[in-house]
Design a protein around this motif. Structure first.
Motif, PDB file in Angstrom:
ATOM      1  N   GLY A  60     -26.328 -33.230 110.892  1.00 41.56           N
ATOM      2  CA  GLY A  60     -25.426 -33.669 111.946  1.00 41.56           C
ATOM      3  C   GLY A  60     -23.960 -33.551 111.589  1.00 41.56           C
ATOM      4  N   ASP A  61     -23.665 -33.341 110.317  1.00 42.96           N
ATOM      5  CA  ASP A  61     -22.269 -33.226 109.887  1.00 42.96           C
ATOM      6  C   ASP A  61     -22.186 -32.104 108.855  1.00 42.96           C
ATOM      7  N   ASP A  79     -28.725 -25.402 110.199  1.00 45.81           N
ATOM      8  CA  ASP A  79     -28.540 -26.416 111.241  1.00 45.81           C
ATOM      9  C   ASP A  79     -27.237 -27.174 111.049  1.00 45.81           C
ATOM     10  N   GLY A  80     -26.876 -27.433 109.803  1.00 45.46           N
ATOM     11  CA  GLY A  80     -25.613 -28.113 109.527  1.00 45.46           C
ATOM     12  C   GLY A  80     -24.421 -27.308 110.012  1.00 45.46           C
ATOM     13  N   THR A  95     -24.480 -25.045 112.440  1.00 49.55           N
ATOM     14  CA  THR A  95     -24.538 -24.949 113.895  1.00 49.55           C
ATOM     15  C   THR A  95     -23.876 -26.147 114.567  1.00 49.55           C
ATOM     16  N   THR A  96     -23.836 -27.293 113.887  1.00 53.07           N
ATOM     17  CA  THR A  96     -23.209 -28.478 114.481  1.00 53.07           C
ATOM     18  C   THR A  96     -21.709 -28.307 114.680  1.00 53.07           C
ATOM     19  N   PRO A 136     -21.806 -25.852 118.525  1.00 49.81           N
ATOM     20  CA  PRO A 136     -23.167 -25.634 119.021  1.00 49.81           C
ATOM     21  C   PRO A 136     -23.267 -24.656 120.184  1.00 49.81           C
TER      22      PRO A 136
END
Length: 188
Positions: free
Chosen positions: A78-79, A127-128, A130-131, A134
């Motif tokens: 998320g970060d 994924d990190g 991509t935050t 997005p």
């Protein structure tokens, strides 16, 4: 009373821990199964019994490393900045694992467990990134993911190899430097 069996506890984990420690202190080139058995205080046949050969042992160590890395990256999800710092601190805290994880020539690179563990940690890092943006295009995400991986892996490798020792750039702890470094990056 005669001893009827030998029990070492978790022999596999003991051997892997001894291998990680030896690699961290002496480098991967010094590692032999016989020497590792001596270091772990087990029979000379124990490492071969559990891992088959040196590449099998290093593959198991890499699998464990990718699992530990993925857990740290997922905890920071998320970060992007926390994910980046988690990658770097993993490399600093697990140098024996880090030294072998990306050395395909030392491993059974086609091992399905290794592939799955590598993919899990890679997905957590991607994924990190991509935050950050997005709604960006898939191509930009891939480019930013490669840039981010290069950044964190490069910093971790420079620190691990001692390249930052006595460098005017390394004026703080590695964790503090990592936080400052990733704070300056904008992957737009």
């Amino acid at each position: 009373m005669a001893k009827t069996g030998y029990h070492h506890g978790d022999l596999r984990a003991t051997i892997l821990a001894a291998a990680a420690d030896q690699i961290a202190t002496e480098g991967v080139d010094t590692l032999s199964l016989r020497g590792l058995a001596r270091r772990a205080g087990v029979s000379h046949a124990a490492p071969a019994h559990h891992f088959g050969d040196r590449a099998g042992l290093l593959t198991a160590l890499a699998i464990d490393g990718f699992g530990l890395l993925a857990t740290r990256l997922e905890a920071a999800a998320g970060d992007f900045r926390e994910v980046a710092v988690a990658y770097i601190t993993f490399a600093l805290h697990y140098p024996g694992h880090f030294e072998v994880m990306f050395r395909r020539e030392l491993l059974h690179a086609d091992n399905p467990e290794l592939t799955a563990a590598r993919e899990r940690s890679g997905a957590a890092l991607r994924d990190g990134v991509t935050t950050l943006r997005p709604d960006d295009t898939p191509q930009h995400h891939r480019d930013a993911q490669l840039a981010a991986w290069s950044l964190v892996h490069g910093f971790a490798s420079l620190w691990h190899e001692g390249a930052l020792v006595d460098s005017s750039l390394a004026d703080d702890t590695p964790e503090a430097l990592a936080r400052r470094m990733v704070a300056t990056i904008d992957f737009r």
